[in-house]
Design an enzyme around this catalytic site. Structure first.
Site, PDB file in Angstrom:
ATOM      1  CE  LYS A  36       7.547  80.178  68.980  1.00  0.00           C
ATOM      2  NZ  LYS A  36       7.515  81.650  68.748  1.00  0.00           N
TER       3      LYS A  36
ATOM      4  CD  GLU B  96       3.100  84.740  84.157  1.00  0.00           C
ATOM      5  OE1 GLU B  96       2.070  85.447  83.988  1.00  0.00           O
ATOM      6  OE2 GLU B  96       4.231  85.103  83.883  1.00  0.00           O
TER       7      GLU B  96
ATOM      8  CB  CYS C  80       1.980  89.425  82.733  1.00  0.00           C
ATOM      9  SG  CYS C  80       3.348  88.687  83.630  1.00  0.00           S
TER      10      CYS C  80
ATOM     11  CD  GLU D  10      -2.305  91.174  79.935  1.00  0.00           C
ATOM     12  OE1 GLU D  10      -2.481  90.243  79.136  1.00  0.00           O
ATOM     13  OE2 GLU D  10      -1.504  91.121  80.883  1.00  0.00           O
TER      14      GLU D  10
HETATM   15  P1  ADP Z   1       1.267  87.935  72.896  1.00  0.00           P
HETATM   16  O1  ADP Z   1       1.916  87.879  74.236  1.00  0.00           O
HETATM   17  O2  ADP Z   1       2.030  88.649  71.848  1.00  0.00           O
HETATM   18  O3  ADP Z   1      -0.197  88.204  72.865  1.00  0.00           O
HETATM   19  P2  ADP Z   1       1.164  85.075  72.448  1.00  0.00           P
HETATM   20  O4  ADP Z   1       0.576  84.625  73.679  1.00  0.00           O
HETATM   21  O5  ADP Z   1       0.444  84.725  71.195  1.00  0.00           O
HETATM   22  O6  ADP Z   1       1.396  86.562  72.335  1.00  0.00           O
HETATM   23  O7  ADP Z   1       2.686  84.658  72.315  1.00  0.00           O
HETATM   24  C1  ADP Z   1       3.532  84.172  73.298  1.00  0.00           C
HETATM   25  C2  ADP Z   1       4.339  83.047  72.690  1.00  0.00           C
HETATM   26  O8  ADP Z   1       3.445  82.049  72.222  1.00  0.00           O
HETATM   27  C3  ADP Z   1       5.195  83.425  71.484  1.00  0.00           C
HETATM   28  O9  ADP Z   1       6.417  82.705  71.550  1.00  0.00           O
HETATM   29  C4  ADP Z   1       4.370  82.926  70.325  1.00  0.00           C
HETATM   30  O10 ADP Z   1       5.133  82.631  69.176  1.00  0.00           O
HETATM   31  C5  ADP Z   1       3.788  81.680  70.897  1.00  0.00           C
HETATM   32  N1  ADP Z   1       2.572  81.192  70.221  1.00  0.00           N
HETATM   33  C6  ADP Z   1       1.618  81.916  69.590  1.00  0.00           C
HETATM   34  N2  ADP Z   1       0.656  81.111  69.068  1.00  0.00           N
HETATM   35  C7  ADP Z   1       1.012  79.851  69.376  1.00  0.00           C
HETATM   36  C8  ADP Z   1       0.437  78.565  69.120  1.00  0.00           C
HETATM   37  N3  ADP Z   1      -0.689  78.438  68.446  1.00  0.00           N
HETATM   38  N4  ADP Z   1       1.068  77.473  69.585  1.00  0.00           N
HETATM   39  C9  ADP Z   1       2.215  77.591  70.303  1.00  0.00           C
HETATM   40  N5  ADP Z   1       2.809  78.772  70.565  1.00  0.00           N
HETATM   41  C10 ADP Z   1       2.235  79.890  70.104  1.00  0.00           C
END
Ligand code: ADP
Length: 494
Positions: free
Chosen positions: A186, A261, A294, A392
């Protein structure tokens, strides 16, 4: 850039990309789509299929069906196919580099020279590692032989971020597939395109249908459905701490093992005996990818005796950075990935300024360029505990603090909830060693930055992650590690 509704493809960087999911070797659409735009100029890139529980269910089911044959193929057979995919990545390197730059705004020259070659390397390295290096010497227990093996575990769910989309995806896809798992990926919703193009390459390379699947969509929809699915055996996630917590809660119901990570707030420590030119160059490198890395050492900690000289050297280099269109070979810093993220970065800097903190460099959007370009920024002497030194920012925003003793430097360096990386600059080996020994971080670079070997463990301490990947550590995660104890007795031939 044009869209063809009937075929759900979009033309980007001179090639057609299918914007639907890739499930069981077929393109599958969704009733809904979401719009993807380029951070370079806000231009429309495509309407992307917006997957949810239904598409995730299909993808996990396809991956489960493909699993037994993929697992049975063995490391050699899987490795040959992964090398074929890598060949195609190299054939289409220029196209992939261009798509990624349009989609996430990273420098085209970095995508050409570093990122896309690394994509191919991610696949080749883990393919070869599974064939040649994944070995355990075994050991003897009173004449009994212990044989350690790494068995395929099932379906790996991979959730990836937008800052280095295909590089970070293949960093997971490579070891997962080499280990004999099948994959549901995904990708981040802000950067869906290279994953979709890559799916076509896996098809062309002859990867059996269902071995590799992509479901596009939002984290709270497709991502959430994937991580709670009982049909997956592993979750590997790169992203933010709050999302990791949500995923961990969802994974708990099925006790699905997770590798996380996460973020960082890494220190870049400049000791009094450091080579100032080197220190300034390394510090300026922390603006790479417009600060959307990161691992960046965003907190510069410099010994008070050299602070002034270091600041001058740093400012000279930082002012020389050219901000501009990431397709321009002269550009050093491009735009932020998305309006939402740009506003978040600006919010951090505005609040620091409102609190009376000293903005030495930048501190504002680049008015000459408009759009999502934020100037490389340095904030000096932020108060300890303020959000700019504890949270961050993930943008081109560095802070500078001074210290008088090594103990102070260590306390500052370790004084956040993160522990992803650290940079130490010193002219004295013993001094550097004394410092690195006390730092809590998954990766420490001494007099260098970003030197990465895929055999090395990679991950974060404290809130920066759970587990390590790289080399054997990746296989320890994606595979079911098995120990078979064989007795010396009971054999017809003994
Ligand atoms: P960012 O790095 O933008 O702060 P996230 O950690 O939310 O974002 O996003 C990193 C990945 O995690 C993206 O592919 C996002 O779609 C996915 N993601 C966000 N929320 C969820 C969730 N509740 N469950 C699974 N995957 C998620």
């Amino acid at each position: 850039m044009t869209t063809t509704a009937a075929s759900s493809t979009v033309e980007v960087a001179g090639v057609r990309i299918d914007t639907r999911h890739y499930i069981g070797g077929q393109r599958v659409g969704s009733a809904d789509t979401f719009t993807n735009t380029s951070p370079i100029d806000g231009g429309f890139l495509g309407d992307i299929a917006r997957g949810g529980a239904r598409e995730i269910d299909q993808a996990v089911s396809a991956a489960r069906s493909a699993f037994p044959a993929w697992a049975a193929l063995g490391a050699q057979g899987r490795g040959e196919l992964l090398h074929r995919v890598a060949d195609l990545v190299e054939r289409d390197l220029e196209t992939l580099a261009n798509i990624e730059t349009l989609d996430n705004g990273g420098l085209l020259r970095s995508n050409r020279r570093g990122v896309m070659p690394r994509v191919a390397h991610n696949l080749r390295f883990f393919a070869d590692y599974a064939i040649r290096d994944l070995k355990h010497p075994g050991f003897d227990t009173r004449g009994h032989t212990n044989v350690v093996s790494w068995d395929p575990s099932g379906v790996a769910a991979l959730i990836t971020p937008w800052n280095a989309p295909l590089m970070l995806a293949t960093w997971k896809i490579g070891p997962a597939l080499a280990a004999g798992d099948t994959v549901v990926l995904k990708p981040a919703e802000w950067t869906p395109l290279t994953a979709s193009y890559f799916a076509d390459l896996t098809k062309e390379a002859g990867l059996p249908d269902g071995v590799f699947n992509v479901v596009q969509g939002f984290g709270r929809e497709a991502g959430a459905a994937l991580v709670k699915h009982p049909g997956i055996s592993r979750i590997s996630f790169t992203g933010s701490v709050p999302t990791a917590k949500t995923i961990a809660r969802a994974a708990a119901d099925n006790l699905t093992p997770c590798s996380f990570e996460l973020g960082g707030k890494s220190p870049c420590i400049v000791l009094a005996d450091a080579d100032l030119e080197l220190a300034a160059s390394l510090a300026v490198e922390q603006y790479d990818n417009a600060g959307q890395v990161c691992l960046s050492g965003t907190r510069i900690l410099v010994h008070q005796d050299i602070a002034e000289a270091f600041s001058d050297a740093f400012a000279t280099k930082a002012r020389n950075l050219k901000q501009g269109d990431p397709r321009d070979p002269e550009s050093d810093i491009g735009p932020q990935v998305h309006r939402t993220h740009f506003e978040r970065i600006k919010g951090f800097v505005d609040r620091a300024r409102d609190e009376g903190q000293t903005v030495v460099l930048g501190g504002e959007p680049n008015a000459d360029l408009g759009g999502l370009y934020f100037r490389p920024t340095l904030i000096s002497d932020p108060p300890p505990g303020s959000e700019i030194v504890t949270q961050e920012v993930f943008g081109p925003v560095l802070t500078m603090q001074t210290f008088a003793t090594d103990d102070e430097a260590i306390a500052l360096a370790n004084g956040t909830e993160f522990g992803l990386a650290a940079v130490v600059v010193s002219g004295d080996r013993e001094h550097a060693r004394a410092i690195t020994e006390q730092l809590v971080a998954g990766t420490i670079w001494v007099n260098c930055f970003f030197v990465r070997d895929l055999r090395a463990p990679f991950g974060g301490s404290k809130k920066s992650g759970v587990g390590r990947e790289g080399g054997t550590w990746s296989f320890d995660f994606y595979a079911d590690v098995k120990n078979t104890v064989i007795a010396p007795t009971g054999w017809k031939d003994s």
